[in-house]
Design an enzyme around this catalytic site. Structure first.
Site, PDB file in Angstrom:
ATOM      1  N   GLY A  34      78.080 -29.831 -11.552  1.00 17.70           N
ATOM      2  CA  GLY A  34      78.831 -31.083 -11.611  1.00 17.70           C
ATOM      3  C   GLY A  34      79.152 -31.613 -10.235  1.00 17.70           C
ATOM      4  N   TYR A  77      80.520 -19.287 -26.458  1.00  9.48           N
ATOM      5  CA  TYR A  77      79.904 -20.130 -25.437  1.00  9.48           C
ATOM      6  C   TYR A  77      78.562 -20.643 -25.943  1.00  9.48           C
ATOM      7  CZ  TYR A  77      77.507 -21.664 -21.248  1.00  9.48           C
ATOM      8  OH  TYR A  77      76.790 -22.417 -20.341  1.00  9.48           O
ATOM      9  N   SER A 108      72.413 -26.128 -23.071  1.00 10.21           N
ATOM     10  CA  SER A 108      71.728 -24.936 -22.575  1.00 10.21           C
ATOM     11  C   SER A 108      70.662 -24.504 -23.566  1.00 10.21           C
ATOM     12  CB  SER A 108      72.719 -23.779 -22.375  1.00 10.21           C
ATOM     13  OG  SER A 108      72.040 -22.563 -22.096  1.00 10.21           O
ATOM     14  N   GLY A 148      84.469 -32.286 -14.805  1.00  7.63           N
ATOM     15  CA  GLY A 148      84.308 -30.949 -14.255  1.00  7.63           C
ATOM     16  C   GLY A 148      83.430 -30.891 -13.035  1.00  7.63           C
ATOM     17  N   SER A 172      83.057 -28.066  -8.840  1.00 11.15           N
ATOM     18  CA  SER A 172      82.199 -26.936  -8.490  1.00 11.15           C
ATOM     19  C   SER A 172      80.908 -27.021  -9.291  1.00 11.15           C
ATOM     20  CB  SER A 172      82.901 -25.602  -8.773  1.00 11.15           C
ATOM     21  OG  SER A 172      83.163 -25.466 -10.163  1.00 11.15           O
ATOM     22  N   GLY A 173      79.988 -26.138  -8.975  1.00  9.87           N
ATOM     23  CA  GLY A 173      78.766 -26.003  -9.758  1.00  9.87           C
ATOM     24  C   GLY A 173      77.874 -27.224  -9.758  1.00  9.87           C
TER      25      GLY A 173
END
Length: 332
Positions: free
Chosen positions: A62, A210, A186, A56, A59-60
């Site tokens: 990663g 999530y 997280s 992944g 984007s972000g």
């Protein structure tokens, strides 16, 4: 009479103003905390001769982690669902990092078949794997979505896919020791609980799952580290920080406009959020460290409940059944 009517209105206005001020002060505190406690990976370790998979990474955090790893000279395998976007980014990385040893491989973590196809290709083509970064994630905020395998989409992408992938690549990781597994979790795990009587909760509010998946990430990592003791493969997880990320791309407008404004204004940016991932992937300071939880490039504590070894063992066994591990598959 007019005075009696005005007083409640005025009071209401004061209360609204006080509430707004409270929210703004809270957001300011979050901004200040993020800016002044953000850890930075200070390692100058090079990665020539090493192979790293980042899932992944179009984007972000990663994307930022993958670019940093490429700069260090590693063979970078970009494991992504969107191959077209990944190939464009590959060219950008090669130009910016002066590293041509970058390849793109198709991987959809929500599909167990895709995970197996990816792992077969990696085991066939790669002679070593030094770092596996489980970064890819999704959040189905409002829609209840079930995968082709009958798994809830968020849990499949964030936990069950990475769980199966780790099993299928573990022999390659062991042959490449000392090697590392890095799991992006997280600190918001505390908002959820892992119900071992229903580990594929397709009827649960999607947005809540999530947080369940982040709880699962940590339980998985701790149990994985216990099972890998003495193997030369370490496993650690991390909290990237409260940050602006594409994870909430499924939030519809106009709510998404508010969410994006708040995230982009007050939270960490992607480069800041990637630092702990990079630290765990490259730093010599964490060589041999395993079964730990990091934030801002430092080891931090977890709640006692999430460290329950009996729960970790049970969840592992339930996960094995849901991903349909075969007798011929590598065992951890």
């Amino acid at each position: 009479m007019m005075f009696l009517k005005i007083v409640p209105c005025t009071t209401l206005c004061y209360l609204a103003a006080a509430a707004l001020l409270g929210v703004l002060l809270f957001l300011l505190a979050v901004y200040i905390y993020n800016q002044y406690t953000s850890g930075v990976c200070t390692s100058n370790s090079r990665m020539e001769g090493k192979t790293v998979i980042v899932t992944g990474c179009t984007s972000g955090i990663g994307k930022e982690a993958a670019k940093d790893i490429a700069k260090r000279g590693a063979r970078l395998i970009m494991a992504c669902r969107n191959v077209d976007a990944a190939n464009k980014l590959k060219e950008q990385f090669a130009k910016e990092t002066k590293n041509d040893n970058i390849v793109v491989r198709k991987l959809d973590l929500s599909s167990l078949a895709s995970v197996r196809e990816f792992a077969q290709q990696i085991n066939r083509e790669e002679s070593r794997l030094d770092v596996l970064v489980h970064n890819a994630g999704t959040a189905e905020v409002f829609r209840k979505k079930v995968t082709e395998d009958g798994l809830e989409m968020t849990m499949a992408t964030n936990h069950y896919g990475p769980f199966l992938l780790t099993h299928l690549l573990i022999d390659l990781l062991k042959r490449s020791k000392p090697s590392r597994i890095v799991v992006v979790a997280s600190s918001l795990y505390f908002l959820a609980r892992l119900n071992l009587d229903n580990v594929n909760p397709t009827a649960t509010l999607p947005g809540y799952l999530y947080y369940v998946s982040k709880y699962a990430n940590i339980v998985f990592t701790l149990e994985l580290a216990r099972r890998l003791q003495g193997s030369g493969v370490s496993a650690n997880c991390l909290h990237p920080g409260l940050m602006s990320t594409g994870i909430w791309k499924n939030v519809p407008p106009p709510m998404s406009w508010v969410v994006n404004f708040l995230l982009n204004t007050f939270c960490k940016n992607e480069e800041q959020g990637s630092q702990t991932t990079i630290h765990l992937a490259v730093s010599n300071d964490v060589e041999g460290v395993s079964g730990k939880y990091f934030a801002d490039c430092q080891e931090t504590t977890l709640s006692s409940g999430i460290q329950d070894q009996a729960k970790g063992k049970k969840f592992w066994e339930l996960s094995e059944n849901l991903v349909k591990l075969q007798p011929s598959d590598p065992k951890i």
